[in-house]
Design a protein around this motif. Structure first.
Motif, mmCIF file in Angstrom:
data_model
loop_
_atom_site.group_PDB
_atom_site.id
_atom_site.type_symbol
_atom_site.label_atom_id
_atom_site.label_comp_id
_atom_site.label_asym_id
_atom_site.label_seq_id
_atom_site.Cartn_x
_atom_site.Cartn_y
_atom_site.Cartn_z
ATOM 1 N N THR A 193 -9.863 -44.544 21.826
ATOM 2 C CA THR A 193 -10.471 -43.329 22.360
ATOM 3 C C THR A 193 -9.410 -42.464 23.018
ATOM 4 O OG1 THR A 193 -10.993 -44.438 24.441
ATOM 5 C CG2 THR A 193 -12.689 -44.465 22.735
ATOM 6 N N ALA A 194 -9.647 -41.175 23.034
ATOM 7 C CA ALA A 194 -8.689 -40.255 23.645
ATOM 8 C C ALA A 194 -8.703 -40.423 25.156
ATOM 9 C CB ALA A 194 -9.034 -38.816 23.287
ATOM 10 N N PRO A 195 -7.541 -40.488 25.784
ATOM 11 C CA PRO A 195 -7.507 -40.611 27.251
ATOM 12 C C PRO A 195 -8.046 -39.364 27.925
ATOM 13 C CG PRO A 195 -5.313 -40.184 26.399
ATOM 14 C CD PRO A 195 -6.186 -40.422 25.207
ATOM 15 N N ALA A 196 -8.745 -39.555 29.031
ATOM 16 C CA ALA A 196 -9.229 -38.427 29.814
ATOM 17 C C ALA A 196 -8.055 -37.765 30.523
ATOM 18 C CB ALA A 196 -10.264 -38.894 30.831
ATOM 19 N N PRO A 197 -8.184 -36.480 30.859
ATOM 20 C CA PRO A 197 -7.123 -35.793 31.604
ATOM 21 C C PRO A 197 -6.945 -36.394 32.995
ATOM 22 C CG PRO A 197 -8.684 -34.235 30.623
ATOM 23 C CD PRO A 197 -9.292 -35.594 30.494
ATOM 24 N N PRO A 198 -5.866 -36.031 33.688
ATOM 25 C CA PRO A 198 -5.688 -36.468 35.081
ATOM 26 C C PRO A 198 -6.842 -35.979 35.948
ATOM 27 C CG PRO A 198 -3.673 -35.511 34.208
ATOM 28 C CD PRO A 198 -4.748 -35.208 33.214
ATOM 29 N N PRO A 199 -7.092 -36.638 37.075
ATOM 30 C CA PRO A 199 -8.246 -36.267 37.899
ATOM 31 C C PRO A 199 -8.206 -34.838 38.413
ATOM 32 C CG PRO A 199 -6.836 -37.851 39.036
ATOM 33 C CD PRO A 199 -6.379 -37.802 37.624
ATOM 34 N N THR A 200 -7.023 -34.297 38.652
ATOM 35 C CA THR A 200 -6.926 -32.924 39.152
ATOM 36 C C THR A 200 -7.362 -31.896 38.118
ATOM 37 O OG1 THR A 200 -4.594 -32.905 38.498
ATOM 38 C CG2 THR A 200 -5.098 -33.432 40.810
ATOM 39 N N GLN A 201 -7.490 -32.324 36.861
ATOM 40 C CA GLN A 201 -7.919 -31.422 35.797
ATOM 41 C C GLN A 201 -9.359 -31.686 35.367
ATOM 42 O OE1 GLN A 201 -5.076 -31.499 32.555
ATOM 43 N NE2 GLN A 201 -3.343 -31.511 33.965
ATOM 44 N N MET A 202 -10.061 -32.510 36.148
ATOM 45 C CA MET A 202 -11.457 -32.821 35.874
ATOM 46 C C MET A 202 -12.290 -32.548 37.114
ATOM 47 S SD MET A 202 -11.012 -36.402 33.727
ATOM 48 C CE MET A 202 -12.611 -36.296 32.911
ATOM 49 N N ASN A 203 -13.613 -32.683 36.985
ATOM 50 C CA ASN A 203 -14.514 -32.461 38.106
ATOM 51 C C ASN A 203 -15.050 -33.787 38.648
ATOM 52 O OD1 ASN A 203 -14.717 -29.516 38.353
ATOM 53 N ND2 ASN A 203 -15.580 -29.613 36.284
ATOM 54 N N LEU A 204 -14.854 -34.004 39.941
ATOM 55 C CA LEU A 204 -15.487 -35.141 40.597
ATOM 56 C C LEU A 204 -16.997 -34.956 40.514
ATOM 57 C CD1 LEU A 204 -15.047 -37.689 42.478
ATOM 58 C CD2 LEU A 204 -15.475 -36.100 44.371
ATOM 59 N N CYS A 205 -17.687 -35.964 39.986
ATOM 60 C CA CYS A 205 -19.138 -35.830 39.858
ATOM 61 C C CYS A 205 -19.904 -36.863 40.678
ATOM 62 C CB CYS A 205 -19.566 -35.887 38.401
ATOM 63 S SG CYS A 205 -18.996 -37.345 37.467
ATOM 64 N N ASN A 206 -19.247 -37.960 41.064
ATOM 65 C CA ASN A 206 -19.953 -38.990 41.809
ATOM 66 C C ASN A 206 -18.961 -39.893 42.524
ATOM 67 O OD1 ASN A 206 -21.363 -42.001 41.697
ATOM 68 N ND2 ASN A 206 -22.799 -40.359 42.167
ATOM 69 N N ILE A 207 -19.367 -40.399 43.667
ATOM 70 C CA ILE A 207 -18.665 -41.472 44.367
ATOM 71 C C ILE A 207 -19.691 -42.545 44.654
ATOM 72 C CG2 ILE A 207 -17.383 -42.178 46.426
ATOM 73 C CD1 ILE A 207 -16.438 -39.303 46.757
ATOM 74 N N HIS A 208 -19.390 -43.790 44.291
ATOM 75 C CA HIS A 208 -20.286 -44.889 44.644
ATOM 76 C C HIS A 208 -19.477 -46.143 44.928
ATOM 77 C CE1 HIS A 208 -20.037 -45.320 40.195
ATOM 78 N NE2 HIS A 208 -20.043 -46.609 40.478
ATOM 79 N N VAL A 209 -20.165 -47.145 45.470
ATOM 80 C CA VAL A 209 -19.510 -48.324 46.022
ATOM 81 C C VAL A 209 -20.142 -49.597 45.467
ATOM 82 C CG1 VAL A 209 -18.940 -49.575 48.146
ATOM 83 C CG2 VAL A 209 -19.035 -47.070 48.159
ATOM 84 N N HIS A 210 -19.310 -50.497 44.938
ATOM 85 C CA HIS A 210 -19.753 -51.819 44.502
ATOM 86 C C HIS A 210 -19.278 -52.870 45.510
ATOM 87 C CE1 HIS A 210 -21.053 -50.725 40.380
ATOM 88 N NE2 HIS A 210 -20.103 -49.802 40.470
ATOM 89 N N ALA A 211 -20.004 -53.972 45.596
ATOM 90 C CA ALA A 211 -19.570 -55.097 46.432
ATOM 91 C C ALA A 211 -19.948 -56.393 45.741
ATOM 92 C CB ALA A 211 -20.200 -55.021 47.816
ATOM 93 N N PRO A 212 -18.964 -57.314 45.645
ATOM 94 C CA PRO A 212 -17.545 -57.150 45.990
ATOM 95 C C PRO A 212 -16.832 -56.341 44.913
ATOM 96 C CG PRO A 212 -17.925 -59.325 45.062
ATOM 97 C CD PRO A 212 -19.280 -58.676 45.159
ATOM 98 N N ALA A 213 -15.527 -56.589 44.714
ATOM 99 C CA ALA A 213 -14.788 -55.861 43.681
ATOM 100 C C ALA A 213 -15.274 -56.292 42.304
ATOM 101 C CB ALA A 213 -13.290 -56.125 43.808
ATOM 102 N N GLU A 214 -15.460 -55.307 41.407
ATOM 103 C CA GLU A 214 -15.798 -55.636 40.018
ATOM 104 C C GLU A 214 -14.561 -56.095 39.258
ATOM 105 O OE1 GLU A 214 -19.498 -53.635 38.193
ATOM 106 O OE2 GLU A 214 -18.115 -52.003 38.694
#
Length: 271
Positions: A55-76
């Motif tokens: 698959t094609a790599p996504a652009p760097p984060p500064t060139q994309m839009n933050l759409c969500n922040i969420h938290v898993h526990a413990p680490a996946e």
């Protein structure tokens, strides 16, 4: 594609994205799923994999839009700094058992605004980015729109060890800040925990396992070491309210280990 087909495609994408942060009971493995692209989470210190889907790599984060922040526990994910198996699945930071009594004391006395997170816990935070022009919001359906039903997705991930220590990292440093240079962005991303491991994978969450795979492609950027995070700052984020309506931890998908479901690290995305 007709309007009816387009609506069906959007509904499918929204449903799949929604499982990334959901917390249903874990699926029961009955055999490897076949025909899917590379999956997540994985051991980022083990670069092997034989999945042939590219698959094609996504652009760097500064060139994309933050759409969500969420938290898993413990680490996946499993990494050099978080390799201790948790009895409930996932992994804990290697230094979790070495915390002092003061560092483990819960300043909220079990009534913290961020439910399911207390000192001594390991969490994995996901900053999700999309190629769509969207406004950040609740759930991963915020990452698609009627005009953009098949986005590129990127997840920046950091594992934290929660501590009762005001001198530890402040979660307010990493929350949503608004638009910057034309894109929705967080205030910052963690940059003191090692060079991120970038690889091609999928959405995660306990809905999936090695017999039920995610069909969506994600460019992952996972930092290899834990960071200490002041638990009070996470509670403050939930107490103040946030555009993601995040106030609790989410479950984990069991580590994907079958080579057939993994892409070789180093032979895929490099952003």
């Amino acid at each position: 594609m007709g309007r009816g087909a387009g609506r069906q495609r959007r509904a499918l994408v929204w449903a799949v994205l929604g499982t990334m942060a959901a917390t249903p009971a874990a699926a029961q493995s009955v055999g490897l799923c076949e025909g899917y692209g590379p999956q997540s989470p994985r051991d980022i210190a083990a670069p092997g994999g034989t999945n042939p889907v590219v698959t094609a790599p996504a652009p760097p984060p500064t060139q994309m839009n933050l759409c969500n922040i969420h938290v898993h526990a413990p680490a996946e994910h499993k990494g050099p700094g978080y390799s201790v198996p948790n009895p409930n699945g996932g992994y804990d930071c290697d230094g979790a058992n070495a915390l002092s009594a003061a560092e483990r004391q819960d300043p909220a006395d079990g009534r913290g605004a961020f439910y399911g997170a207390v000192p001594g816990d390991t969490i994995e935070v996901h900053w999700v980015y999309t190629s769509c022009t969207v406004t950040p919001g609740m759930g991963l359906s915020a990452c698609v729109s009627d005009q953009c039903a098949n986005p590129q997705l990127r997840v920046e991930a950091q594992v934290f060890l929660l501590v009762n220590d005001p001198a530890a990292a402040d979660f307010a440093s990493f929350i949503y800040r608004g638009r910057a240079a034309g894109h929705e962005q967080p205030r910052s991303l963690p940059d003191t925990t090692g060079e991120p491991v970038v690889y091609s994978g999928s959405t995660t969450g306990p809905t999936y396992d090695e017999s039920k795979c995610s069909p969506l492609s994600v460019t992952w950027s996972v930092r290899p070491n834990c960071a200490r995070l002041d638990v009070s700052s996470l509670n403050a984020w939930a107490q103040a309210g946030n555009v993601f309506n995040e106030y609790r931890v989410h479950g984990v998908r069991r580590l994907v280990v079958s080579p057939e479901l993994l892409a070789p690290i180093g032979a895929r995305p490099s952003n």
